[in-house]
Scaffold this active site. Structure first.
Site, mmCIF file in Angstrom:
data_model
loop_
_atom_site.group_PDB
_atom_site.id
_atom_site.type_symbol
_atom_site.label_atom_id
_atom_site.label_comp_id
_atom_site.label_asym_id
_atom_site.label_seq_id
_atom_site.Cartn_x
_atom_site.Cartn_y
_atom_site.Cartn_z
ATOM 1 N N GLU A 120 0.990 -1.024 0.356
ATOM 2 C CA GLU A 120 0.471 0.252 0.051
ATOM 3 C C GLU A 120 1.128 1.149 0.281
ATOM 4 O O GLU A 120 1.728 1.355 0.632
ATOM 5 C CB GLU A 120 -0.676 -0.138 1.495
ATOM 6 C CG GLU A 120 -2.064 1.329 1.712
ATOM 7 C CD GLU A 120 -2.344 1.160 2.354
ATOM 8 O OE1 GLU A 120 -3.378 1.997 2.393
ATOM 9 O OE2 GLU A 120 -2.184 0.666 3.481
ATOM 10 N N ASP A 173 -0.915 -2.039 7.954
ATOM 11 C CA ASP A 173 -2.195 -0.900 9.184
ATOM 12 C C ASP A 173 -3.013 -2.498 9.221
ATOM 13 O O ASP A 173 -3.205 -3.438 8.734
ATOM 14 C CB ASP A 173 -2.227 0.432 8.677
ATOM 15 C CG ASP A 173 -2.815 0.347 7.100
ATOM 16 O OD1 ASP A 173 -2.957 -0.741 6.813
ATOM 17 O OD2 ASP A 173 -2.959 1.387 6.929
ATOM 18 N N ASN A 199 43.228 -3.458 2.701
ATOM 19 C CA ASN A 199 41.864 -3.222 3.156
ATOM 20 C C ASN A 199 42.423 -5.104 2.138
ATOM 21 O O ASN A 199 43.311 -5.670 1.003
ATOM 22 C CB ASN A 199 40.743 -3.369 1.848
ATOM 23 C CG ASN A 199 40.013 -3.937 1.729
ATOM 24 O OD1 ASN A 199 38.985 -3.841 2.842
ATOM 25 N ND2 ASN A 199 39.656 -4.371 0.496
ATOM 26 N N GLU A 226 50.025 21.947 19.742
ATOM 27 C CA GLU A 226 48.840 22.548 20.259
ATOM 28 C C GLU A 226 48.109 23.082 21.234
ATOM 29 O O GLU A 226 47.519 22.797 22.052
ATOM 30 C CB GLU A 226 47.686 21.316 19.488
ATOM 31 C CG GLU A 226 46.209 21.450 19.408
ATOM 32 C CD GLU A 226 45.293 19.329 19.314
ATOM 33 O OE1 GLU A 226 44.167 19.941 19.064
ATOM 34 O OE2 GLU A 226 46.276 19.088 19.167
ATOM 35 N N GLY A 228 46.220 17.525 15.357
ATOM 36 C CA GLY A 228 47.862 18.796 15.173
ATOM 37 C C GLY A 228 48.713 18.233 14.175
ATOM 38 O O GLY A 228 49.061 17.299 13.521
ATOM 39 N N HIS A 249 143.411 24.289 101.976
ATOM 40 C CA HIS A 249 143.487 22.998 102.694
ATOM 41 C C HIS A 249 143.001 22.706 103.801
ATOM 42 O O HIS A 249 143.468 21.406 104.661
ATOM 43 C CB HIS A 249 144.461 24.077 103.713
ATOM 44 C CG HIS A 249 144.014 24.579 104.736
ATOM 45 N ND1 HIS A 249 144.195 26.056 104.429
ATOM 46 C CD2 HIS A 249 143.492 24.734 105.776
ATOM 47 C CE1 HIS A 249 143.020 26.844 105.642
ATOM 48 N NE2 HIS A 249 143.078 25.873 106.539
ATOM 49 N N ASP A 288 145.504 29.373 98.472
ATOM 50 C CA ASP A 288 144.159 28.499 98.950
ATOM 51 C C ASP A 288 143.039 28.197 99.115
ATOM 52 O O ASP A 288 142.579 29.663 99.912
ATOM 53 C CB ASP A 288 144.709 29.275 100.168
ATOM 54 C CG ASP A 288 144.525 27.879 101.885
ATOM 55 O OD1 ASP A 288 144.122 26.701 101.355
ATOM 56 O OD2 ASP A 288 144.634 28.453 103.090
ATOM 57 N N SER A 310 139.212 28.062 109.476
ATOM 58 C CA SER A 310 139.594 28.289 108.179
ATOM 59 C C SER A 310 138.408 27.866 106.886
ATOM 60 O O SER A 310 137.343 27.228 106.865
ATOM 61 C CB SER A 310 140.328 26.999 107.710
ATOM 62 O OG SER A 310 142.126 27.415 108.858
#
Length: 688
Positions: free
Chosen positions: A60, A113, A149, A226, A278, A475, A529, A631
């Site tokens: 539908e 539905d 890969n 950075e 960075g 003496h 003496d 003496s």
């Protein structure tokens, strides 16, 4: 409703991954029922994607496929929603719709539905596993550097000098493990000044010898990391850690920290952390070891060699004490020592210090004393004194000594030689006042004639002229090499002599010109003496013992006729008996002719046979004379040109023709040179 539950249970069932499969709507190719929700979980092996294609689609149609639909979901996200009718786009292909997903899992959900006005047959779909190029098919690159890969998967690889992290996807630089030990060095981020690698953690270590503190120097233009984000967080950062100190993290264009970082440590850890992005060039720094300083003073009162404004680790100095100070370790003293600045900032041998030289307890002196000093260290002063009034110091300024730098007590005149206390000569403690003759005279005290020496056998006298020497007539000691002598006694009683000083003979020295004769009674020649008796031990002076002075060689000491002299002794008196108490008298000097004119008393000698020479003095008067037993005793005259009474030995009792008349005395002045020379040649007592 039960049907809805049944299909939901079937849809949640999971099977093993398969390489292909078929999916059909409920009741296909018949019309699908209302109010149905069915889910298919598709799973192919890892490393493969899913190729999903529809060969029939009849459902539908509604706006946004709100009523009936086929949903394709991956990871909870709706990839596609189908409804309506489809026809083949190629006449040679039955496929009406196809999709390819790089994932190995999908969910397909069919929903209808509550009512369908027409008959719809649903859908028919097939799936198969297809190879995926992970390196190109995903928005997020799976590898940080090189992606490779292969059928069913991929693998990551890294450039040279990089390594693959444990996640097998990201590459980093092997920049850790470097240990720097040199005192000066330079460290930079990997590839500097080219961009540093991402996703890395670089750890550097600086390990210097203990005794150094690390100092870092970074120029602003040598730092490009950075910058921080808007919240101030550094995704790439440089951090320093030194024991209890941390510096950083730092990031940005231009170094944001201090250009010189002084740590308090000899070790430093450097951590450089980067994230996945960075293109900054990194950083470069320089470091050096700053040696730990040591305090400039180890010991006061010292001189350092070499002299520097600052001393640091490993410096060696020679520390020399200034004059008057020394280093005392144990019982050993020295004037210098070496010290090394250690790694802890302290000096070796710091326990040593320059202390004032200690001269020690001053040595005692004979016949004197030294006052108790307040201190005995460098600069202290002591005073020696003699036992007055019986001794005096040989050098007038010889009593004061100071503790010198060499550790000795030093006098300005004598140096290190100790002062000598010389007996005071010729000064009786009690002046002789009674003018009586010896021959029949009156007794006196030894204090009036402290130089009087008593010879026991034969009885005679002598004069103490020094603490080691007795002067007497030749003496008296002729034929007697060890006479018994006493000093310091007035009485000749045994108990008194015990308290007197007995003098021990070292040697007897008779004048070389004295003519030896066997019989004294027949002797008529008493020229020269004179004799010296050297004592073994020094005589201790006091109130009853003191030497008499020797005459000097100047003309002032020439005896003159009429001069009054003192005589003393224990000789016989007019009744021809020997006395036991000392007697003394004053006698005048007279001419030698008076002695020649005396009638001889000796029956064995003739008057003309007696020899008279210039070496003799005649003294006496009628009834005043010396006699046998006297003496060798001194004939003392006052020392000329002195204020206080003082006596010298001008003569020695020698001989006489008859007692009680004029007597002959050896003139000592003629023998002063011989006396002094003999004493000098035989100085000091003989040691055992």
């Amino acid at each position: 409703m039960w049907c809805f539950v049944f299909f939901s249970l079937l849809a949640s069932f999971s099977a093993e991954p398969t390489m292909y499969g078929e999916i059909l709507s409920p009741n296909y190719p018949q019309a699908y029922p209302n109010e149905v929700v069915k889910t298919w979980d598709i799973e192919v092996p890892e490393g493969f994607g899913i190729h999903l294609y529809f060969t029939h689609l009849d459902m539908e149609l509604s706006e946004n496929c709100a009523y009936d639909s086929v949903q394709i979901i991956s990871g909870g996200i709706e990839e596609e929603r189908l409804c309506g009718q489809r026809t083949s786009k190629s006449p040679n292909s039955p496929t009406v719709e196809e999709f390819q997903f790089p994932y190995n899992r999908l969910q397909v959900v069919f929903t209808s539905d509550f009512s369908n006005e027409e008959r719809f047959t649903g859908f028919a779909a097939y799936y198969s596993a297809v190879d995926v190029n992970e390196c190109t098919d995903f928005t997020d690159v799976p590898c940080s550097h090189f992606c490779n890969n292969f059928i069913g998967g991929y693998f990551c690889s890294c450039p040279p000098e990089y390594f693959l992290h444990d996640d097998m996807r990201t590459c980093g630089v092997n920049c850790s493990g470097d240990v720097f030990t040199a005192l000066i060095g330079e460290i930079a981020s990997p590839n500097y000044p080219n961009p540093y690698p991402e996703n890395s953690r670089c750890e550097y270590q600086i390990r210097l010898q203990e005794g150094f503190r690390l100092v870092l120097t970074i120029r602003r233009e040598d730092f490009d990391v950075e910058p921080a984000d808007s919240e101030g967080n550094c995704h790439d950062s440089l951090t320093f850690a030194a024991k209890n100190q941390q510096f950083g993290p730092y990031c940005g264009n231009g170094f944001p920290g201090p250009l010189t970082i002084k740590t308090q440590s000899n070790t430093l850890d450097i951590v450089f952390q980067t994230d996945l992005t960075g293109q900054n060039k990194g950083w470069k720094l320089r470091y050096h070891g700053d040696p730990i300083p040591c305090p400039k003073e180890i010991s006061a009162n010292s001189i350092w060699e070499p002299e520097k404004a600052k001393y640091v680790f490993k410096d060696v100095v020679k520390i020399t004490c200034v004059d008057g100070f020394e280093v005392v370790e144990g019982n050993v003293g020295s004037t210098s020592f070496y010290s090394t600045c250690q790694s802890n900032g302290q000096w070796s041998n710091s326990r040593l210090e320059c202390q004032p030289v200690d001269c020690g307890v001053p040595e005692p002196i004979e016949n004197g004393k030294v006052e108790d000093p307040e201190d005995t260290v460098f600069g202290s002063v002591i005073h020696y004194t003699c036992e007055e009034p019986y001794y005096y110091m040989e050098q007038e300024e010889g009593g004061e000594y100071h503790c010198a730098a060499n550790g000795s007590w030093v006098n300005d005149q004598l140096g290190v030689e100790l002062p000598k206390c010389i007996p005071v000569c010729g000064v009786p403690t009690e002046p002789f006042k009674v003018q009586q003759r010896i021959f029949g005279g009156y007794s006196t005290k030894i204090q009036s004639f402290p130089w009087q020496v008593y010879f026991e056998s034969p009885r005679g006298g002598g004069a103490l002229i020094d603490e080691y020497w007795v002067l007497t007539a030749a003496h008296v000691v002729e034929g007697n090499s060890d006479p018994v002598m006493y000093v310091g006694s007035t009485l000749l009683k045994i108990e008194r002599l015990r308290n007197a000083q007995r003098l021990i003979t070292e040697r007897v020295i008779i004048h070389p010109s004295w003519k030896q004769e066997d019989d004294l009674n027949t002797r008529t020649n008493f020229d020269n003496d004179i004799a010296l008796v050297q004592l073994k031990d020094p005589v201790k002076m006091g109130p009853t013992v003191a030497p008499i002075c020797l005459p000097e060689t100047s003309s002032d000491y020439n005896p003159s006729e009429g001069d009054l002299g003192l005589i003393s002794g224990w000789g016989r008196t007019e009744n021809r008996t020997n006395v036991i108490q000392l007697r003394g008298a004053k006698l005048p000097i007279t001419s030698l002719e008076k002695c020649q004119q005396v009638k001889v008393e000796n029956p064995k000698a003739r008057s003309n046979d007696y020899v008279f020479t210039d070496n003799m003095i005649c003294a006496g008067e009628k009834g005043v004379d010396s006699c046998e037993g006297d003496s060798g005793g001194a004939f003392a005259l006052p020392v000329p040109n002195v204020k206080d009474p003082k006596f010298y030995v001008a003569g020695l009792v020698s001989w006489g023709k008859k007692c009680g008349t004029y007597g002959i005395y050896t003139k000592v002045k003629n023998y002063v040179d011989w006396i002094l020379k003999t004493m000098q040649e035989n100085s000091g007592p003989k040691k055992d």
